[in-house]
Design a protein around this motif. Structure first.
Motif, PDB file in Angstrom:
ATOM      1  N   ASP A  58       1.534  -0.847   0.067  1.00 59.02           N
ATOM      2  CA  ASP A  58      -0.665  -0.557  -0.147  1.00 59.02           C
ATOM      3  C   ASP A  58       0.969   1.612   0.136  1.00 59.02           C
ATOM      4  N   ALA A  59       0.314   2.722   0.289  1.00 56.91           N
ATOM      5  CA  ALA A  59       1.234   3.789  -0.212  1.00 56.91           C
ATOM      6  C   ALA A  59       2.134   3.823   1.212  1.00 56.91           C
ATOM      7  N   ALA A  60       1.609   3.335   1.917  1.00 54.07           N
ATOM      8  CA  ALA A  60       2.357   3.588   3.151  1.00 54.07           C
ATOM      9  C   ALA A  60       3.848   2.816   3.040  1.00 54.07           C
ATOM     10  N   GLN A  61       3.577   1.676   3.217  1.00 55.01           N
ATOM     11  CA  GLN A  61       4.454   0.594   2.594  1.00 55.01           C
ATOM     12  C   GLN A  61       5.488   0.798   1.751  1.00 55.01           C
ATOM     13  N   LEU A  62       4.747   1.543   0.131  1.00 51.65           N
ATOM     14  CA  LEU A  62       5.709   2.254  -0.515  1.00 51.65           C
ATOM     15  C   LEU A  62       6.609   3.546  -0.249  1.00 51.65           C
ATOM     16  N   ALA A  63       6.002   4.131   0.651  1.00 51.28           N
ATOM     17  CA  ALA A  63       6.796   5.574   1.154  1.00 51.28           C
ATOM     18  C   ALA A  63       7.769   4.772   2.111  1.00 51.28           C
ATOM     19  N   GLU A  64       7.655   3.821   2.454  1.00 51.95           N
ATOM     20  CA  GLU A  64       8.889   3.037   4.159  1.00 51.95           C
ATOM     21  C   GLU A  64      10.008   2.237   2.745  1.00 51.95           C
ATOM     22  N   LEU A  65       9.581   1.368   1.869  1.00 52.82           N
ATOM     23  CA  LEU A  65      10.270   1.280   0.699  1.00 52.82           C
ATOM     24  C   LEU A  65      11.190   2.569  -0.036  1.00 52.82           C
ATOM     25  N   ALA A  66      10.254   3.209  -0.392  1.00 49.20           N
ATOM     26  CA  ALA A  66      10.906   4.215  -1.321  1.00 49.20           C
ATOM     27  C   ALA A  66      11.854   5.077  -0.366  1.00 49.20           C
ATOM     28  N   ARG A  67      12.099   5.195   1.077  1.00 45.30           N
ATOM     29  CA  ARG A  67      12.902   5.633   1.874  1.00 45.30           C
ATOM     30  C   ARG A  67      13.830   4.840   2.591  1.00 45.30           C
ATOM     31  N   ARG A  68      13.872   3.915   2.453  1.00 47.23           N
ATOM     32  CA  ARG A  68      15.341   2.871   3.121  1.00 47.23           C
ATOM     33  C   ARG A  68      15.873   1.989   1.967  1.00 47.23           C
TER      34      ARG A  68
END
Length: 244
Positions: free
Chosen positions: A182-192
Motif C-alpha cells: 500500500d501507499a505507506a509501505q511504498l513510502a517506507e520502501l522508497a525511504r529505505r
C-alpha cells in the motif's frame, strides 16, 4: 498407501527406480521424497531399492543423471553462439519440466560420469570452434550455472535486511508485474531502499530497455545473449588473461 507404479520386485532395475523417483519428485517435490515413499510408490519394500541405489545421495545423483540425459546434444554444423545458446535453453526447458532439479543440482558434491560428460561436451562446444583453453576457462566461469539452465534471479525473495514489516508485508511480485504494497509501505520502501524499489517496480519497461517486463524467461535470455555477445567480442580480439 498409494497405488504403486511397480507390480513386482523382479521388474525393478536402476533405471526403473530412478525414473519412478523423478516422476514422484515431479508430482510432489523433492522434499517429500524418501526411500520409504519411493518404495511405497513402486509397491515394494524399501530394502528392495538398495539393490539398485546404495543410498539417498546415490538416488539423487542418479536422478540428476536422468534429467541431464534429457538435454539436447550440441547442434551440428552451426556457429558456436547458436549452438551454445540452443543447448543452454534446452537445459532450461528440462529444469522447468523438473522444478525440483535446480535444488538438487545445487547440493550435489559428486560429479557423476553423466554430469562430467555433459560438462566435457559443453566445454567442447568452445574448444572445437577455435576458442583458446584460456578463454574457454574464463567463459565457463562467466556462464556458471547458466550451462545448467538456471541462474539466481535478482528478486527471488525479499532480503532479510528489510525486516518483516517491509519485506514480508510489502512484497513486489516482479514475475507477474503486479505490485501489492500500500501507499505507506511504498513510502517506507522508497525511504529505505529507493534504488531497489525503482527497479522492482519497473514491471512495465519501455520497449527500448528490456521490452516485456520482468518475465523470467526473457530476463534469462537477455542476460545470456549479453554474455554471448561479449564472449564473441573477446574471441574475435584474441583475448588472453595474461597480465602485461
Amino acid at each position: 498407501m498409494m497405488a504403486g507404479r511397480g507390480t513386482s520386485r523382479t521388474r525393478l532395475s536402476r533405471n526403473a527406480v530412478l525414473g519412478a523417483a523423478v516422476a514422484l519428485a515431479d508430482e510432489q517435490g523433492v522434499g517429500g521424497l524418501s526411500m520409504r515413499t519411493l518404495a511405497e510408490d513402486l509397491g515394494v519394500v524399501p530394502m528392495a531399492l538398495y539393490k539398485h541405489v546404495s543410498s539417498k545421495e546415490d538416488l539423487l545423483d542418479g536422478m540428476v543423471d536422468m534429467i541431464v540425459a534429457e538435454i539436447d546434444p550440441p547442434l551440428e554444423g552451426q556457429a558456436w553462439k547458436t549452438t551454445v545458446r540452443s543447448r543452454i535453453l534446452s537445459a532450461r526447458t528440462v529444469l522447468q519440466r523438473h522444478r525440483w532439479a535446480r535444488q538438487v543440482l545445487e547440493t550435489r558434491t559428486t560429479r557423476t560420469p553423466a554430469v562430467l560428460a555433459y560438462t566435457d561436451s559443453f566445454i567442447g562446444m568452445f574448444l572445437d570452434r577455435g576458442f583458446s583453453v584460456d578463454l574457454t576457462h574464463h567463459v565457463m566461469h562467466a556462464l556458471g550455472s547458466r550451462m545448467w539452465g538456471f541462474t539466481q534471479e535478482l528478486f527471488d525473495a525479499p532480503g532479510p535486511a528489510a525486516g518483516p514489516s517491509v519485506a514480508e508485508d510489502a512484497r513486489v511480485d516482479t514475475a507477474s508485474g503486479s505490485a501489492q504494497p500500500d501507499a505507506a509501505q511504498l513510502a517506507e520502501l522508497a525511504r529505505r531502499f529507493p534504488n531497489v524499489l525503482r527497479i522492482a517496480m519497473a514491471s512495465a519497461h519501455d520497449d527500448g530497455v528490456v521490452g516485456r517486463g520482468c518475465d523470467d524467461q526473457y530476463e534469462f535470455e537477455f542476460a545470456l545473449d549479453l554474455l554471448l555477445d561479449g564472449i564473441e567480442g573477446l574471441h574475435a580480439r584474441g583475448w588472453t588473461s595474461a597480465r602485461t
